[in-house]
Design an enzyme around this catalytic site. Sequence first.
Site: not given
Ligand code: NUP
Length: 211
Positions: A58, A60-61, A64, A169
Amino acid sequence: MTDLILALDVLTREEAIEIAEKTAPCLDSIKIGYPLVLGAGLSIAGELAEFGLPLIADFKVADIPNTNRLIAEHVFEAGFSAIITQGFTGSDSVTSCVEAAHDAGGECYVVAEMSHPGALEFLSGENAEKIAGMAVKCNADGIIAPATRPDRVRKLREIIGSKKILSPGIGAQGGSAKDIANMIDGMIVGRSIYQAEDPAKAAREYSEFRR
Ligand code: NUP
């Protein structure tokens, strides 16, 4: 199939291995990102791969196309099976990540709409829907969509059809596994498992929502 994906955002190698050992039997994959990789180094990916579960990067690249490809190549060489890229950078950047993933036999997921409240300020609504449509056109394997907003997951599902939805979430951010599990392909759960008094028990409880 709705998988259970552990977001392993602990900060050290020791904590990561300890939590992975306790929870692995109930998980379908492990997602790690900057908190753990910056704390423990990229080699943590190889160590976690030994648990036999797919590993999602994760990062989130969001760069460019050329830089995205260079990042993705490192990720797959390190032992990951999937990468998460941002979508707002546009189709050329996303395609670059998707191609690097597929060349390595891996998968690429595109963030369509994020789960936190601030996500509504810029990239929700129509923009998120455009990103989801673009992810399909770019041949991504799926999108990231917010478990904190099941109505939005439903809308994004209409756009992406049978592509996968991985959804963070759940738990700490207020989303409910029960409400969202049957709409998605992967429940991403972090703090509610790794900060639980008994992480193995917490993982087992979330794994009961697997479909
Ligand atoms: O929209 C996003 N929300 C999010 O929480 C995209 C994500 N990649 N994350 C990731 O999901 C966040 O960086 C974390 O690693 C995980 C949620 O973790 P937690 O809220 O359950 O602790």
